[in-house]
Write a protein that holds these residues in place. Structure first.
Motif, PDB file in Angstrom:
ATOM      1  N   VAL A   5     -25.599 -42.801  98.411  1.00 42.77           N
ATOM      2  CA  VAL A   5     -27.048 -42.588  98.603  1.00 42.77           C
ATOM      3  C   VAL A   5     -27.325 -41.084  98.701  1.00 42.77           C
ATOM      4  CG1 VAL A   5     -29.063 -43.089 100.041  1.00 42.77           C
ATOM      5  CG2 VAL A   5     -27.243 -44.804  99.819  1.00 42.77           C
ATOM      6  N   ALA A   6     -28.112 -40.575  97.776  1.00 47.17           N
ATOM      7  CA  ALA A   6     -28.529 -39.169  97.840  1.00 47.17           C
ATOM      8  C   ALA A   6     -29.803 -39.123  98.670  1.00 47.17           C
ATOM      9  CB  ALA A   6     -28.793 -38.634  96.438  1.00 47.17           C
ATOM     10  N   ILE A   7     -29.777 -38.358  99.750  1.00 47.17           N
ATOM     11  CA  ILE A   7     -30.941 -38.268 100.633  1.00 47.17           C
ATOM     12  C   ILE A   7     -31.562 -36.886 100.448  1.00 47.17           C
ATOM     13  CG2 ILE A   7     -31.728 -38.307 103.034  1.00 47.17           C
ATOM     14  CD1 ILE A   7     -29.289 -40.073 103.702  1.00 47.17           C
ATOM     15  N   VAL A   8     -32.814 -36.857 100.022  1.00 46.42           N
ATOM     16  CA  VAL A   8     -33.486 -35.572  99.822  1.00 46.42           C
ATOM     17  C   VAL A   8     -34.323 -35.278 101.069  1.00 46.42           C
ATOM     18  CG1 VAL A   8     -34.931 -34.166  98.322  1.00 46.42           C
ATOM     19  CG2 VAL A   8     -33.586 -36.045  97.348  1.00 46.42           C
ATOM     20  N   GLY A   9     -33.919 -34.218 101.820  1.00 42.66           N
ATOM     21  CA  GLY A   9     -34.684 -33.823 102.999  1.00 42.66           C
ATOM     22  C   GLY A   9     -33.952 -34.092 104.304  1.00 42.66           C
ATOM     23  N   ALA A  10     -33.770 -33.026 105.106  1.00 44.20           N
ATOM     24  CA  ALA A  10     -33.119 -33.158 106.419  1.00 44.20           C
ATOM     25  C   ALA A  10     -34.155 -33.055 107.532  1.00 44.20           C
ATOM     26  CB  ALA A  10     -32.031 -32.095 106.580  1.00 44.20           C
ATOM     27  N   ASP A 153     -26.093 -44.111  93.680  1.00 46.49           N
ATOM     28  CA  ASP A 153     -26.600 -45.470  93.428  1.00 46.49           C
ATOM     29  C   ASP A 153     -28.097 -45.530  93.745  1.00 46.49           C
ATOM     30  OD1 ASP A 153     -23.958 -46.260  92.949  1.00 46.49           O
ATOM     31  OD2 ASP A 153     -23.638 -46.754  95.073  1.00 46.49           O
ATOM     32  N   PHE A 154     -28.498 -44.801  94.792  1.00 44.62           N
ATOM     33  CA  PHE A 154     -29.894 -44.809  95.245  1.00 44.62           C
ATOM     34  C   PHE A 154     -30.301 -43.400  95.677  1.00 44.62           C
ATOM     35  CE2 PHE A 154     -28.272 -49.051  96.079  1.00 44.62           C
ATOM     36  CZ  PHE A 154     -29.257 -49.850  95.539  1.00 44.62           C
ATOM     37  N   VAL A 155     -31.595 -43.112  95.508  1.00 48.25           N
ATOM     38  CA  VAL A 155     -32.142 -41.856  96.022  1.00 48.25           C
ATOM     39  C   VAL A 155     -33.125 -42.197  97.137  1.00 48.25           C
ATOM     40  CG1 VAL A 155     -33.487 -39.768  95.510  1.00 48.25           C
ATOM     41  CG2 VAL A 155     -31.990 -40.756  93.748  1.00 48.25           C
ATOM     42  N   ALA A 156     -32.911 -41.590  98.314  1.00 51.49           N
ATOM     43  CA  ALA A 156     -33.883 -41.744  99.397  1.00 51.49           C
ATOM     44  C   ALA A 156     -34.749 -40.493  99.407  1.00 51.49           C
ATOM     45  CB  ALA A 156     -33.167 -41.940 100.735  1.00 51.49           C
ATOM     46  N   GLY A 157     -36.015 -40.643  99.096  1.00 49.85           N
ATOM     47  CA  GLY A 157     -36.945 -39.511  99.070  1.00 49.85           C
ATOM     48  C   GLY A 157     -37.508 -39.295 100.467  1.00 49.85           C
ATOM     49  N   CYS A 158     -36.845 -38.423 101.226  1.00 52.69           N
ATOM     50  CA  CYS A 158     -37.264 -38.137 102.615  1.00 52.69           C
ATOM     51  C   CYS A 158     -37.700 -36.686 102.699  1.00 52.69           C
ATOM     52  CB  CYS A 158     -36.100 -38.378 103.567  1.00 52.69           C
ATOM     53  SG  CYS A 158     -35.428 -40.040 103.493  1.00 52.69           S
ATOM     54  N   VAL A 270     -52.941 -40.320 104.363  1.00 51.66           N
ATOM     55  CA  VAL A 270     -52.561 -40.556 102.964  1.00 51.66           C
ATOM     56  C   VAL A 270     -51.519 -41.673 102.923  1.00 51.66           C
ATOM     57  CG1 VAL A 270     -51.698 -39.523 100.817  1.00 51.66           C
ATOM     58  CG2 VAL A 270     -52.756 -38.046 102.518  1.00 51.66           C
ATOM     59  N   ILE A 271     -51.695 -42.583 102.003  1.00 49.78           N
ATOM     60  CA  ILE A 271     -50.671 -43.634 101.805  1.00 49.78           C
ATOM     61  C   ILE A 271     -50.424 -43.776 100.308  1.00 49.78           C
ATOM     62  CG2 ILE A 271     -50.045 -46.079 102.099  1.00 49.78           C
ATOM     63  CD1 ILE A 271     -52.812 -44.957 104.169  1.00 49.78           C
ATOM     64  N   HIS A 272     -49.160 -43.738  99.917  1.00 51.39           N
ATOM     65  CA  HIS A 272     -48.779 -43.987  98.532  1.00 51.39           C
ATOM     66  C   HIS A 272     -48.161 -45.375  98.444  1.00 51.39           C
ATOM     67  CE1 HIS A 272     -48.747 -39.533  98.706  1.00 51.39           C
ATOM     68  NE2 HIS A 272     -49.345 -39.671  97.552  1.00 51.39           N
ATOM     69  N   GLU A 273     -48.722 -46.175  97.562  1.00 56.42           N
ATOM     70  CA  GLU A 273     -48.197 -47.535  97.385  1.00 56.42           C
ATOM     71  C   GLU A 273     -47.821 -47.749  95.932  1.00 56.42           C
ATOM     72  OE1 GLU A 273     -51.014 -50.172 100.386  1.00 56.42           O
ATOM     73  OE2 GLU A 273     -50.090 -51.097  98.639  1.00 56.42           O
ATOM     74  N   PRO A 274     -46.671 -48.326  95.634  1.00 59.42           N
ATOM     75  CA  PRO A 274     -45.614 -48.734  96.555  1.00 59.42           C
ATOM     76  C   PRO A 274     -44.753 -47.547  96.954  1.00 59.42           C
ATOM     77  CG  PRO A 274     -44.982 -49.266  94.311  1.00 59.42           C
ATOM     78  CD  PRO A 274     -46.347 -48.644  94.230  1.00 59.42           C
ATOM     79  N   MET A 275     -43.867 -47.757  97.909  1.00 57.82           N
ATOM     80  CA  MET A 275     -43.001 -46.676  98.392  1.00 57.82           C
ATOM     81  C   MET A 275     -41.673 -46.677  97.633  1.00 57.82           C
ATOM     82  SD  MET A 275     -43.864 -47.185 102.453  1.00 57.82           S
ATOM     83  CE  MET A 275     -42.419 -46.323 103.034  1.00 57.82           C
ATOM     84  N   GLN A 276     -41.608 -47.340  96.500  1.00 61.04           N
ATOM     85  CA  GLN A 276     -40.346 -47.374  95.753  1.00 61.04           C
ATOM     86  C   GLN A 276     -40.632 -47.437  94.261  1.00 61.04           C
ATOM     87  OE1 GLN A 276     -39.933 -51.480  97.741  1.00 61.04           O
ATOM     88  NE2 GLN A 276     -38.274 -51.449  96.242  1.00 61.04           N
ATOM     89  N   TYR A 277     -39.691 -46.927  93.519  1.00 63.40           N
ATOM     90  CA  TYR A 277     -39.792 -46.950  92.059  1.00 63.40           C
ATOM     91  C   TYR A 277     -38.360 -47.016  91.538  1.00 63.40           C
ATOM     92  CZ  TYR A 277     -41.047 -45.488  87.319  1.00 63.40           C
ATOM     93  OH  TYR A 277     -41.225 -45.427  85.963  1.00 63.40           O
ATOM     94  N   GLY A 278     -37.987 -48.175  91.010  1.00 67.12           N
ATOM     95  CA  GLY A 278     -36.587 -48.349  90.611  1.00 67.12           C
ATOM     96  C   GLY A 278     -35.687 -48.127  91.813  1.00 67.12           C
ATOM     97  N   ARG A 279     -34.764 -47.182  91.653  1.00 70.50           N
ATOM     98  CA  ARG A 279     -33.830 -46.931  92.765  1.00 70.50           C
ATOM     99  C   ARG A 279     -34.192 -45.688  93.584  1.00 70.50           C
ATOM    100  NH1 ARG A 279     -27.804 -48.869  91.774  1.00 70.50           N
ATOM    101  NH2 ARG A 279     -28.246 -51.016  91.202  1.00 70.50           N
ATOM    102  N   LEU A 280     -35.423 -45.288  93.444  1.00 66.94           N
ATOM    103  CA  LEU A 280     -35.944 -44.208  94.295  1.00 66.94           C
ATOM    104  C   LEU A 280     -36.798 -44.836  95.388  1.00 66.94           C
ATOM    105  CD1 LEU A 280     -36.846 -41.299  95.050  1.00 66.94           C
ATOM    106  CD2 LEU A 280     -38.532 -41.458  93.214  1.00 66.94           C
TER     107      LEU A 280
END
Ligand SMILES: Cc1cc2nc3c(=O)[nH]c(=O)nc-3n(C[C@H](O)[C@H](O)[C@H](O)COP(=O)(O)OP(=O)(O)OC[C@H]3O[C@@H](n4cnc5c(N)ncnc54)[C@H](O)[C@@H]3O)c2cc1C
Length: 390
Positions: A5-10, A153-158, A270-280
């Motif tokens: 899992v690649a996590i973007v943002g600490a 395998d997955f990207v977590a956009g944080c 602000v809300i973005h829907e949905p919170m996922q796109y493929g494996r992001l």
């Protein structure tokens, strides 16, 4: 480079996720554009819900939090020259909030992750997310002037509200809900012992003010201002005078001290829907923003990654992707509840430009009802300490 899992943002979202994944044996790499010192000093939120504290305890990350965090069992509402206490714990079966700076949470999470051999790449800026709709997404990032690819395998956009992950989702796949409030908060950190043991939310004809704190020696204070105001127009004297006016109460005084940090933050939802796109998969401020009035941004980020970690653990354990498919839907139930609460709190305690004497009386009537009715104050209390289920 490759990881699971690649996590973007600490920030809180990315770091808590890295810990949750490690607990179930899932490997991750955190990519953070800033240096370690910067993220550990960034002054932001400081109110932790009961559920956030419980999770940090479960992860064994609360050693300093237990020592230095300040448990609050009530908050004060101040208006019309009077003070009223909302006894949060009495109204919620013993639940409470803990005041502990976001930068302290971040420090604890980084230290523990690095000590456990976890990978956090600082000064590594994600430039793009490639192939999010494939089983081999890639995060392309820049470090020391070189471009690297991190396969996963997955990207977590944080990566917060100004990150790049959201931009990897085509605009026609997203619905954006947004509300900009005609108010902002001028926040200061001052080297002076708090003048109160519990947070004070003050409604005043001149505008809202909040007295919070970070340690027994550091006060955090906010006052409502216009979003287009400039910090340089607010001298220390002007800030303290305005705070003194808005908190004024017979028999009580506000102690002043050197201001060591100041900022202006606009209030918006602000809300973005949905919170996922493929494996992001987006989490925290990358997916949604709440106005700070309800003290929810950090807590919501943590509740997102709790859902995400469970979904990823299930996928790695059994190959079942039903929890992952439902990730956005599951999170959005809580997101919308919290958005509503934060909007409601914002509307309750601020003065808007169009407000006249009629609206002022309505504010006072609402506040009096909140303080006088157990049903109404319980509703405030259970949302403020954090609902167990949303
Ligand atoms: C200026 C500000 C002030 C706030 N003040 C308060 C407050 O007073 N009270 C309150 O309750 N809440 C406050 N909040 C809200 C709360 O702090 C946030 O909701 C919380 O930080 C969300 O955590 P997060 O992990 O989702 O995002 P963040 O904490 O924003 O973390 C995102 C991380 O991603 C990194 N990043 C961004 N882009 C990239 C990239 N391209 N590549 C790699 N890394 C990247 C950032 O440097 C950051 O470390 C504030 C928020 C902001 C922005």
């Amino acid at each position: 480079m490759r990881t699971q899992v690649a996590i973007v943002g600490a920030g809180p979202a990315g770091l808590v996720l890295a810990h949750l994944l490690a607990r179930t044996g899932i490997e991750s790499v955190v990519i953070e554009s800033r240096d370690r010192d910067y993220v550990e000093r960034r002054i932001r939120a400081g109110v932790l819900e009961q559920g956030t504290v419980d999770l940090l305890h479960e992860l064994g990350l609360d050693e300093r939090l237990r020592r230095e965090g300040m448990v609050h069992r009530g908050i004060e509402l101040r208006f019309d020259g009077e003070r009223h206490r909302i006894p949060l714990s009495d109204l919620t079966g013993g639940r409470a909030i803990t005041v502990y700076g976001q930068q302290e949470v971040v420090k604890d999470l980084i230290k523990a992750r690095l000590e456990a051999g976890g990978q956090i790449l600082f000064e590594a800026e994600a430039a793009s997310v490639e192939q999010p709709v494939s089983d081999r997404p890639v995060v392309r990032f820049r470090q020391s002037g070189e471009l690297y690819d991190l396969e996963c395998d997955f990207v977590a956009g944080c990566d917060g509200s100004h990150g790049v992950c959201l931009g990897a989702i085509p605009a026609n796949s997203l619905t954006v809900y947004q509300k900009d409030y005609p108010v902002a908060w001028l926040g200061i950190l001052a080297e002076v012992a708090p003048s109160t043991e519990e947070l004070i939310y003050a409604y005043h004809e001149r505008g809202f003010a909040l007295h919070s704190m970070r340690t027994p020696h550091l006060s955090r204070l906010y006052l409502q201002c216009r979003p287009d105001e400039r910090l340089e127009d607010w001298s220390d004297r002007r800030i303290w005078d305005e705070l003194q006016r808005r908190f004024a109460l017979e028999g009580w005084s506000l102690a002043e001290g050197p201001i060591i940090d100041r900022s202006i933050t606009p209030m918006r939802s602000v809300i973005h829907e949905p919170m996922q796109y493929g494996r992001l998969l987006l989490a925290g401020d990358a997916a949604h923003i709440v106005p700070a009035t309800g003290a929810k941004g950090l807590n919501l980020a943590v509740s997102d990654v709790r859902v995400l970690a469970d979904a990823l653990a299930e996928w790695y354990r059994t190959g079942d992707d039903s929890l992952l498919d439902a990730y956005s839907q599951t999170c959005l139930r809580r997101v919308w509840r919290v958005e509503h609460f934060s909007w409601w709190m914002t509307s309750l305690v601020h003065r808007f430009d169009e407000d006249g004497p009629f609206e002022h009386q309505l504010h006072l009537a609402h506040l009096r009802y909140l303080c006088g009715s157990t049903a109404a104050s319980t509703s405030l209390a259970e949302n403020y300490v954090g609902l167990e289920t949303a």
